[in-house]
Design an enzyme around this catalytic site. Structure first.
Site, short mmCIF file in Angstrom:
data_model
loop_
_atom_site.label_atom_id
_atom_site.label_comp_id
_atom_site.label_asym_id
_atom_site.label_seq_id
_atom_site.Cartn_x
_atom_site.Cartn_y
_atom_site.Cartn_z
N ARG A 258 0.84 -1.19 0.00
CA ARG A 258 0.00 0.00 0.00
C ARG A 258 0.88 1.24 0.00
O ARG A 258 1.53 1.55 1.00
CB ARG A 258 -0.90 -0.02 1.25
N HIS A 262 -4.12 4.41 4.59
CA HIS A 262 -5.20 3.42 4.61
C HIS A 262 -6.47 4.03 4.02
O HIS A 262 -7.13 3.42 3.17
CB HIS A 262 -5.45 2.96 6.05
N TYR A 271 3.70 5.50 10.76
CA TYR A 271 4.11 4.11 11.04
C TYR A 271 4.86 3.44 9.88
O TYR A 271 5.55 2.45 10.09
CB TYR A 271 2.89 3.27 11.40
#
Length: 358
Positions: A258, A262, A271
């Site tokens: 990805r 998100h 992160y």
């Protein structure tokens, strides 16, 4: 004590185009057709542009939360290209590529994420389900639809998609378990993009692969390079043909990365390791397919510029249609939920209309 091995299993991994666009010797016939590959490249590019536009709409307050597919375009476009119009798609929130390939329009997708129930009333793919946001619910829905198709003795397949994090939910196991028991014609695609929101895959499961989760349900599990559009489409085609002809379900884990947040409500920079992401950009699906096309003298800078111009016009037209659509009224939440409104619900609908009129 005597011990014997009562069962053993293995998971196959499929790849036809490496990161440099170099093809394997046994590349499928469809991938030798440069017109087909040009179309798939354009489809992936359009999805990427559409996602970027959707992000812009959300950022400017013109649409709700949106999940992009940056770096993951080969998955939805790949299985969507292998589907027939008779097949049924049970999408999750990141299935935009599959929806577009199966006939759902960009305007309809924007309407959905803009909070308009009419966006789920597809003009073409009438039997495809609305986008599912609750995690793993779509797996249960897919097995239910596949059972109905089986009872009707129809040669149709059901396709659904889930993130790798969603495979930790009970609904995932229940859905694939019943599909295995009843030998249902359903294909479960796992989009392993390495992140369950901010949870990395290495602490999401102790399994070596997500595909092997199928073994517990007696279902065939396959792993595929999710950045290789050729491999995704070929494996999807195999699983769909199997599903349509009574061969039962398949779980396909597509490994990708990805390259975006998100959703628009997330900040992956908190992160994600920038060095890992930098490497992932070298392996993304559009670059890989373009290299393959160029090696076959089927793509040029001129083709790229023409495509960009055409796609920009298509996406802008869809956005204008979305922005020009009448604003949804409160009663739509009832009108698009029931074929016939229950008596007890009619006062609620009337009250919603009155509140909306104030």
């Amino acid at each position: 004590m005597t011990t014997t091995t009562v069962a053993s299993f293995e998971i196959e991994y499929h790849q036809y185009l490496d990161a440099n666009g170099k093809p394997a010797k046994d590349i499928p016939e469809f991938a030798k057709d440069m017109n087909t590959m040009r179309e798939l490249y354009r489809d992936m590019y359009k999805l990427r542009v559409f996602d970027a536009k959707a992000y812009a709409l959300q950022r400017t307050g013109k649409m709700g939360t949106y999940p992009a597919s940056l770096g993951q375009e080969a998955i939805g476009i790949g299985y969507g290209d292998a589907m027939t119009k008779e097949d049924v798609l049970i999408p999750y929130y990141r299935s935009t590529g599959g929806l577009l390939k199966h006939g759902v329009t960009m305007e309809e997708i924007l309407l959905y994420w803009g909070g308009d129930e009419a966006g789920s009333n597809y003009s073409v793919a009438k039997e495809d389900f609305p986008i599912c946001v609750p995690i793993a619910n779509q797996i249960i829905h897919a097995s239910g639809v596949a059972k109905a198709i089986q009872m009707r003795k129809q040669k149709r397949a059901v396709v659904t998609e889930i993130g790798e994090g969603g495979t930790s939910e009970g609904d995932f196991y229940e859905g694939i378990n019943v599909a295995g028991i009843w030998n249902l014609g359903v294909v479960f695609f796992i989009n392993n993009n390495q992140w369950a929101i901010s949870v990395p895959t290495d602490i999401q499961t102790a399994c070596e692969t997500y595909a092997q989760k199928a073994i517990a349900a007696g279902v065939e599990g396959i792993q595929v390079d999710g950045n290789d559009i050729v491999a995704v489409r070929e494996v999807a085609n195999y699983a769909l043909e199997k599903a349509r002809n009574g061969g039962g379900p398949t779980v396909i884990e597509a490994i990708t990365y990805r390259l975006c947040d998100h959703t628009t409500a997330d900040d992956a920079s908190r992160y994600d390791d920038p060095k890992v992401k930098e490497e992932a950009w070298k392996n993304e699906p559009l670059v890989r397919l373009r290299k393959y096309l160029e090696k076959n003298k089927a793509w040029s800078d001129k083709d790229e510029e023409a495509m960009k111009e055409e796609v920009a016009k298509e996406v802008d037209a869809a956005v204008k249609a979305y922005e020009a659509a009448p604003k949804p009224t409160p009663e739509l939440m009832f009108d698009h939920l029931y074929a016939e409104l229950p008596e007890l619900t009619k006062p609620q609908r009337e009250a919603a209309i009155k509140r909306g009129a104030k």
